[in-house]
Design a protein around this motif. Structure first.
Motif, short mmCIF file in Angstrom:
data_model
loop_
_atom_site.label_atom_id
_atom_site.label_comp_id
_atom_site.label_asym_id
_atom_site.label_seq_id
_atom_site.Cartn_x
_atom_site.Cartn_y
_atom_site.Cartn_z
N PRO A 113 -21.92 -80.01 -15.02
CA PRO A 113 -21.78 -80.20 -16.47
C PRO A 113 -21.26 -81.60 -16.78
O PRO A 113 -20.42 -82.13 -16.06
CB PRO A 113 -20.75 -79.14 -16.88
N VAL A 114 -21.81 -82.21 -17.81
CA VAL A 114 -21.43 -83.57 -18.19
C VAL A 114 -20.44 -83.49 -19.34
O VAL A 114 -20.82 -83.16 -20.46
CB VAL A 114 -22.67 -84.39 -18.59
N PHE A 115 -19.16 -83.75 -19.05
CA PHE A 115 -18.13 -83.60 -20.08
C PHE A 115 -18.00 -84.85 -20.93
O PHE A 115 -17.34 -84.84 -21.96
CB PHE A 115 -16.79 -83.24 -19.44
N HIS A 135 -13.38 -86.73 -18.36
CA HIS A 135 -12.44 -85.62 -18.35
C HIS A 135 -12.94 -84.59 -17.33
O HIS A 135 -14.13 -84.35 -17.28
CB HIS A 135 -12.42 -85.01 -19.76
N PRO A 136 -12.12 -83.95 -16.52
CA PRO A 136 -10.66 -83.99 -16.45
C PRO A 136 -10.12 -84.99 -15.42
O PRO A 136 -8.96 -84.91 -15.07
CB PRO A 136 -10.32 -82.56 -16.03
N PRO A 164 -22.14 -79.15 -22.59
CA PRO A 164 -21.93 -78.60 -21.25
C PRO A 164 -21.14 -77.29 -21.29
O PRO A 164 -20.47 -77.00 -22.28
CB PRO A 164 -21.08 -79.68 -20.57
N PRO A 165 -21.23 -76.48 -20.23
CA PRO A 165 -20.35 -75.31 -20.14
C PRO A 165 -18.93 -75.77 -19.78
O PRO A 165 -18.76 -76.57 -18.87
CB PRO A 165 -20.96 -74.51 -18.98
N TRP A 166 -17.94 -75.27 -20.53
CA TRP A 166 -16.55 -75.68 -20.28
C TRP A 166 -15.78 -74.64 -19.48
O TRP A 166 -14.56 -74.71 -19.37
CB TRP A 166 -15.86 -75.96 -21.62
N PHE A 217 -30.84 -88.52 -20.75
CA PHE A 217 -30.03 -87.33 -20.50
C PHE A 217 -30.91 -86.12 -20.22
O PHE A 217 -30.61 -85.28 -19.39
CB PHE A 217 -29.12 -87.03 -21.70
N SER A 274 -15.29 -74.09 -16.45
CA SER A 274 -14.46 -74.52 -15.32
C SER A 274 -13.14 -75.14 -15.80
O SER A 274 -12.22 -75.31 -15.01
CB SER A 274 -15.23 -75.53 -14.46
N LEU A 275 -13.08 -75.47 -17.08
CA LEU A 275 -11.87 -76.13 -17.60
C LEU A 275 -11.11 -75.28 -18.62
O LEU A 275 -9.94 -75.52 -18.88
CB LEU A 275 -12.23 -77.46 -18.26
#
Lengths: 380, 107
Positions: free
Chosen positions: A234-236, A299-300, B79-81, A202, B83-84
């Motif tokens: 970004p890795v959600f 997600h999403p 991560p930065p959220w 990662f 965008s959600l």
């Protein structure tokens, strides 16, 4: 004597009520919010029953004993539960750690090994009694634990950036070799022959590769430049590597932080291509014959699933089977795939030739699906 | 009783998201439990990510947590959220985390 006859007739009655059956077409679906698993039949496409009391099953995983009857369920809360899927009951259960993520079973089926986050390290249990035989502390979260031939286990250390290989030929005297791997390994896999161990990184681009037949050569980095110079997304959700997709001479892996599946040539471990997909892949899994690779997403975009044809390297089907598709499992020879739709509280079964839905089973917040065909596969 | 009323009002109060209009609190609770939970654990006891229990976060400010939620944490897998999640949602999540995050309602 009369009592003996009575007993015999009672036993015969009991037999008549529960006919003998094999386990080759059985499996387990994790119902993550309820600490429960459903035992399923892949021939009848039905739920046979449920087993309760397994604790926190968020991120639970399962390995099978080689009898295909006993399953070891690793819970997030550190619970290790041995269940008998024929009798649909808990056989043994121990709390073995504070925070755990999965485990593995030895080549001979006699050792079950758990990988732990808190405290870090692995623990070795007798597969019959769940007696603790040994532990290897790591001072790091352990990810990507797999079994190797010769009673060995390979795993990666998220905080230390190392791959360790522990030999449990003498289970009470573990012997461990350590190899530098790279920044923040997040998961690992072994090739179906048990030879190559890979840890996805990662903290940097690339994958750490250890040839366990020639460990003296150390870890080689492959796919080192796949994201270079480009802004990472970004890795959600961390991808999972255990699905391991191999078809012919190529391996298919989820790209981290990119909407791509990476294709690697298994001969020289060079990048052989990239396949653009809908979103960030989580599982990239080959149908048992290797002709198709199925991909689900973070997600999403986790309501989508895409299918890659490995002959052409193209996405041939995009499906939206349900809300929050967390996992996929192929029937033993791949005519069907089972998809868990967490937020629909359903498991959907698709025909992999026609892409038609053939059945839907109810399940409460289903996550992992694990069929007994894993019992005979290395690395599963 | 009062706690229950507060919780009820939390569950049904709409949160405003920048992109999608009203988002219900129960959707946000689900997102935190299920999707943040993939790293932090559904019980928020931690996993690959750090624990997010009230005890683990004691002493931190909601504002600082909201910044981490929106912008991520450099050098880690967080991560930065943004965008959600909207700033309002991030602040709401941060405040709830500090109180001990509400459980998801089972259907």
């Amino acid at each position: 004597m009369r009592f003996g006859w009575l007993l015999a007739s009672l036993m015969l009655t009991a037999c008549a009520q529960t006919p003998l059956r094999g386990t080759g077409d059985l499996g387990i679906v994790i119902e993550r919010a309820n600490g429960r698993v459903a035992v399923v039949d892949t021939t009848a496409k039905s739920v046979l029953g449920r087993i309760d009391g397994l604790g926190d099953l968020s991120h639970a995983s399962v390995v099978y004993g080689r009898d295909g009857r006993h399953a070891y369920v690793f819970g997030r809360d550190g619970g290790l539960t041995k269940v008998d899927i024929l009798e649909q009951r808990i056989d043994k259960r121990v709390m073995q750690a504070g925070n755990s993520i999965g485990g593995s079973i030895s080549q001979d089926g006699r050792l079950v090994v758990a990988q732990n986050y808190t405290p870090g390290g692995i623990k070795v249990f007798d597969a019959v009694t769940l007696e603790l035989l040994a532990e290897v502390p790591t001072q790091s979260k352990v990810v990507g634990l797999v079994d190797l031939p010769g009673q060995k286990f390979a795993y990666a250390l998220f905080d230390k950036g190392e791959i360790w290989v522990t030999d449990l030929s003498d289970p009470r005297q573990p012997r461990t070799e350590k190899y530098p791997a790279g920044l923040q390994p997040y998961d690992g896999l072994v090739t179906p022959d048990g030879r190559y161990y890979m840890a996805g990184l990662f903290g940097e681009d690339g994958i750490a590769l250890l040839d366990t037949w020639r460990p003296e050569l150390g870890v080689k980095k492959i796919l080192q430049h796949y994201g270079k110079g480009e802004e990472k997304l970004p890795v959600f959700k961390m991808p999972h590597l255990r699905g391991w997709a191999v078809a012919g001479n190529q391996a298919y892996l989820p790209a981290i932080g990119r909407h791509e599946v990476l294709v690697v040539d298994k001969g020289n471990w060079q990048e052989a291509g990239r396949i653009a997909v809908k979103s960030q892949p989580v599982f990239v899994m080959a149908r048992p014959d290797g002709r198709q690779v199925w991909v689900n997403f973070a997600h999403p975009d986790n309501s989508w699933v895409q299918v890659i044809d490995t002959l052409t390297g193209k996405v041939i089907k995009t499906l939206q089977p349900g809300k929050a598709i967390l996992h996929m499992e192929f029937s033993p020879r791949g005519e069907h795939v089972w998809l868990s739709a967490r937020d629909d509280h359903s498991v959907h079964i698709y025909d992999t030739q026609t892409f038609e839905r053939v059945a839907t089973l109810p399940a409460q917040s289903p996550s992992g699906i694990f069929f007994t065909s894993r019992a005979a596969r290395m690395g599963f | 009783m009062r706690a229950a009323l507060v919780l009820l009002s939390l569950l049904f109060s709409p949160l405003v998201s920048a992109s999608e209009g009203a988002v219900s609190a129960s959707d946000t609770i689900r997102l935190v439990r299920q999707d943040c939970g993939s790293c932090h654990g559904m019980s928020l006891q931690g996993g690959l990510g750090t624990p997010l229990t009230r005890e683990a976060l004691a002493g931190q400010s909601a504002e600082a947590l909201a910044v981490i939620i929106l912008h991520g944490k450099h050098g880690t897998a967080m991560p930065p959220w943004k965008s959600l999640l909207s700033a309002t949602q991030a602040q709401w999540i941060a405040e709830r985390l500090l109180e001990g995050f509400p459980e998801e309602k089972q259907p």
